[in-house]
Design a protein around this motif. Structure first.
Motif, mmCIF file in Angstrom:
data_model
loop_
_atom_site.group_PDB
_atom_site.id
_atom_site.type_symbol
_atom_site.label_atom_id
_atom_site.label_comp_id
_atom_site.label_asym_id
_atom_site.label_seq_id
_atom_site.Cartn_x
_atom_site.Cartn_y
_atom_site.Cartn_z
ATOM 1 N N GLU A 181 -4.083 -0.635 -8.158
ATOM 2 C CA GLU A 181 -4.964 0.361 -7.939
ATOM 3 C C GLU A 181 -4.481 1.710 -7.486
ATOM 4 O O GLU A 181 -3.729 1.621 -6.748
ATOM 5 C CB GLU A 181 -6.447 -0.033 -7.101
ATOM 6 N N SER A 199 -5.610 6.191 -6.839
ATOM 7 C CA SER A 199 -6.764 7.194 -6.875
ATOM 8 C C SER A 199 -6.416 8.453 -6.199
ATOM 9 O O SER A 199 -5.437 8.347 -5.382
ATOM 10 C CB SER A 199 -7.982 6.581 -6.582
ATOM 11 N N LYS A 205 0.778 -1.313 -0.073
ATOM 12 C CA LYS A 205 0.051 0.023 -0.046
ATOM 13 C C LYS A 205 0.967 1.308 -0.164
ATOM 14 O O LYS A 205 1.971 1.206 0.621
ATOM 15 C CB LYS A 205 -0.950 0.150 1.228
ATOM 16 N N ALA A 211 -2.349 -7.133 -9.356
ATOM 17 C CA ALA A 211 -3.230 -5.884 -9.571
ATOM 18 C C ALA A 211 -2.917 -4.670 -8.973
ATOM 19 O O ALA A 211 -2.376 -4.640 -7.730
ATOM 20 C CB ALA A 211 -4.478 -6.444 -9.054
ATOM 21 N N GLY A 256 -3.065 4.131 -3.114
ATOM 22 C CA GLY A 256 -3.174 3.153 -3.997
ATOM 23 C C GLY A 256 -2.511 1.815 -3.240
ATOM 24 O O GLY A 256 -2.122 1.789 -2.285
ATOM 25 N N THR A 258 1.256 5.499 -13.649
ATOM 26 C CA THR A 258 1.449 3.938 -13.545
ATOM 27 C C THR A 258 2.245 3.436 -14.717
ATOM 28 O O THR A 258 2.873 2.458 -14.677
ATOM 29 C CB THR A 258 0.074 3.285 -13.037
#
Length: 389
Positions: free
Chosen positions: A43, A45, A16, A41, A31, A52
């Motif tokens: 993520e 925001s 994280k 995966a 993210g 990325t």
């Protein structure tokens, strides 16, 4: 150009991260990278998009994920990374506050790996990966144990020979960065009650409770390691020490097998024989799933009772982390078990799961506060590296 602080929270199979403006600590981006060691995966925001590009390849380890993250940060226009802060689970007896990382610090933290074998190696791997990818970037270690160093001596002692205590075998407590965030946020949320007798329930895959008075830790359910206390996703929590001896003497398990059983095959997974995920168990009609959830709540109530004794009463309960924030059924079961102490939930508020979830007039106020372990990390890094705050 704007200066930024990167906060990194490395787990066993995930990473994280959060980027904050160095001056204001306004969130720029947050993210995570999940599935390390397998299909990965990503993520992210926030108001400032992360550049990325392609995600890390399948099978990536922490070093690969960190290199990918730092490359993405480098490619963010008009942003200068000034420091990286890391969650480090165990600081031992010597580290009661965040510290700038150098070779001596890293060596000392390496010696603590046996006390947190499921977490510490990944935390240190992230530090080394940043040093390899960005050698001159200042790094700061922030410890999950540090928040609990304010506990009175009696709360830290085991009833064991004094020589072992003097050697550092103490109750350390964990999830300290999560508790620190709650402690810093609570006055805005709960007003004057924040300074009273508070129990914070950090309920996630790992779970613990912390008793606070004047927003300082006075007792915790976790002890020498993160295996103690509450029942968790795959961890047993507190068990009779004689059970460990029985498993070795009578069942023929060696220490590694006992560690695997108590850390990886117990808790919600072990009792249900289905899953360590509360969401899966709540949707199951299997009675073993119901029993696992009931036991989880029962153990939380029992441990909360012990912390109430340490506090001399109870004014406020806070739920945080994945289960604490997103499982109304679990919150309701724990609250029902503590109704004798004046805990009264409002069903609609509990279902919504935001802010105050107790009834108006409840003798004990109950709140849900979203977890944020990254902000205390960024704040510490800004202070130590930039002299901010």
């Amino acid at each position: 150009m704007s200066d930024a602080i990167l906060a990194i929270n490395a787990g066993s199979s995930s990473l994280k991260f959060a980027l904050y403006a160095a001056g204001s600590l306004a969130l720029l981006c947050r993210g995570g990278v999940s599935g390390l060691g397998g299909p990965v995966a990503v993520e992210a925001s926030g108001p400032v998009p992360l550049a990325t590009g392609a995600p890390p390849p399948a099978g990536s380890n922490h070093a690969t994920a960190i290199a990918w993250l730092l490359d993405a940060v480098r490619r963010m226009p008009d942003l200068v990374l000034r420091a990286a802060g890391h969650r480090v689970v165990h600081g031992g007896r010597d580290y009661a506050a965040p510290v700038l990382i150098d070779g001596a610090v890293l060596d000392a933290l390496e010696r603590l790996v046996p006390l947190a074998p499921a977490h510490q190696p990944h935390n240190l791997a992230a530090i080394r990966a940043v040093a390899a990818a960005w050698p001159n970037l200042p790094q700061v270690a922030c410890f999950d144990t540090a928040f609990h160093r304010t506990q009175p001596r009696l709360a830290q002692l085991f009833p064991i020979p004094r020589a072992l205590t003097d050697a550092g075998i103490l109750r350390y407590g964990f999830h300290g960065l999560s508790y620190q965030h709650v402690a810093e946020t609570l006055p805005e949320v709960a007003g004057e009650r924040a300074e009273g007798r508070v129990i914070v329930a950090h309920l996630g895959h790992g779970a613990s409770l912390c008793a606070m008075r004047a927003r300082r830790s006075i007792a915790s359910t976790m002890g020498f390691t993160a295996l103690d206390g509450l029942m968790m996703g795959t961890r047993s929590g507190a068990v009779d020490p004689g059970l460990v001896l029985h498993l070795i003497r009578e069942r023929g398990l060696d220490p590694a097998a006992v560690a695997d059983l108590l850390n990886n095959r117990s808790g919600l997974l072990g009792v249900s024989e289905l899953s360590d995920d509360v969401r899966v168990l709540q949707e199951s009609g299997d009675p073993r799933a119901a029993e696992a959830l009931d036991l989880f709540a029962y153990r939380a109530v029992r441990e909360a009772g012990s912390l109430m004794a340490a506090l001399g009463g109870l004014d406020l309960i806070v739920f945080t982390a994945g289960i604490g924030e997103h499982a109304p059924r679990v919150r309701a079961a724990i609250a029902a078990g503590l109704s004798f102490a004046g805990v009264e939930l409002d069903e609609e508020r509990n279902a919504a799961g935001r802010g105050r979830i107790s009834r108006d007039g409840s003798p004990v106020a109950v709140y849900v506060v979203p977890a944020n372990e990254e902000l205390p990390i960024a704040r510490a890094a800004a202070r130590l590296v930039l002299g901010a705050g």
